[in-house]
Motif scaffolding. Structure first.
Motif, short mmCIF file in Angstrom:
data_model
loop_
_atom_site.label_atom_id
_atom_site.label_comp_id
_atom_site.label_asym_id
_atom_site.label_seq_id
_atom_site.Cartn_x
_atom_site.Cartn_y
_atom_site.Cartn_z
N HIS A 9 -1.47 -3.69 -4.59
CA HIS A 9 -0.69 -2.89 -3.82
C HIS A 9 0.55 -2.92 -3.92
N SER A 11 4.86 -1.84 -2.76
CA SER A 11 5.62 -1.35 -1.79
C SER A 11 6.81 -1.03 -2.23
N LYS A 12 7.53 -0.22 -1.71
CA LYS A 12 9.00 0.40 -1.99
C LYS A 12 9.90 -0.63 -1.89
N LEU A 15 6.21 -5.29 2.10
CA LEU A 15 5.57 -5.47 3.50
C LEU A 15 6.37 -6.03 4.61
N ILE A 19 -0.31 -6.43 8.11
CA ILE A 19 -0.84 -5.34 7.35
C ILE A 19 -1.61 -4.37 8.50
N SER A 23 0.16 4.15 6.68
CA SER A 23 0.66 5.38 5.43
C SER A 23 0.70 6.71 6.12
N PHE A 33 -4.23 1.96 4.68
CA PHE A 33 -3.58 1.24 3.74
C PHE A 33 -4.31 1.13 2.32
N ILE A 46 5.95 2.60 -7.76
CA ILE A 46 7.20 1.75 -7.11
C ILE A 46 8.34 1.63 -7.97
N TYR A 55 1.91 -6.93 -4.90
CA TYR A 55 1.05 -7.49 -4.36
C TYR A 55 -0.19 -7.75 -5.02
N SER A 163 2.46 -12.62 -4.75
CA SER A 163 3.53 -11.31 -4.48
C SER A 163 4.68 -11.44 -5.26
#
Length: 219
Positions: A9, A11-12, A15, A19, A23, A33, A46, A55, A163
């Motif tokens: 996953h 993320s910009k 998180l 979770i 979205s 998600f 990203i 992640y 992560s």
């Protein structure tokens, strides 16, 4: 025996909190998600943002209801539905079939659509190419599989095992590699467009032809 699969996953900005299926509604399979089986895809999503986070996750599947878009037509039409492209066909059996795909399921599973595949899909939705050109492009790009966790129960089964922040130099490297891959994908799909220029159905024709909800055998 537990069936735990490893997924990825992006993320910009990282998180925050638990979770959850939060979205945007207009994502491929609607609100949820999203996880993918290839690390490359979330990284390309990203790498243009500040402080992107990547992640590594595990998803524990047993006991969850999973809808697998085994039909290529169903996959494309459901994306069209989630993006509001099918409203003018409301009331047809095909529309109702597509609108309720995966109802009651915890997870929707199907092919990944990157930005080039988005362009291919939009060309199909806008009537520029036929369904056969769209499907052949999908098979050619072969982007991997995504899992959309639609329910809180599905999201609770996601465990983050690693992560990291993606640094600027790595982002730049990813962007360069992505641009090169994108150009190759454009060249491939342009050839497919020519090959299937007069073969198959355009979007409006497709809904008219299969309004009864019975899709063609090649799906």
């Amino acid at each position: 025996m537990s069936k735990v699969i490893r997924l990825y996953h992006g993320s910009k900005g990282g998180l925050v909190g638990s979770i959850a299926p939060t979205s945007r509604d207009c994502c491929d399979f609607g609100r949820g998600f999203y996880l993918g089986d290839s690390p490359a895809q979330p990284l390309t999503l990203i790498c243009h943002h500040e402080n992107p986070m990547f992640y590594v996750c595990e998803l524990d599947l047993p006991g969850l209801q999973v809808f697998d878009f085994a039909s290529r037509h169903e996959w494309a039409l459901y994306i069209a539905f989630c993006r509001g492209k099918c409203e003018r066909f409301a009331g047809t059996k095909l529309y109702e079939r597509i609108a309720h795909l995966g109802d009651g399921c915890d997870i929707l599973k199907g092919k990944i659509a990157n930005d080039r595949m988005f362009m291919v899909l939009n060309d199909f939705f806008d009537g520029a190419i036929t369904d056969k050109a769209m499907i052949a492009s999908l098979e050619c790009l072969n982007l991997g599989t995504q899992y959309c966790c639609k329910t809180g129960e599905a999201c609770q089964r996601v465990t983050i095992v690693d992560s990291r922040e993606v640094g600027r130099s790595e982002c730049e490297s990813i962007r360069i590699r992505f641009d090169n891959q994108r150009q190759r994908a454009i060249e491939l799909t342009e050839g497919i467009y020519k090959q299937y220029r007069r073969d198959g159905y355009f979007f409006d024709e497709f809904f008219e032809k299969f309004a009864d909800g019975v899709l063609p055998p090649c799906s």
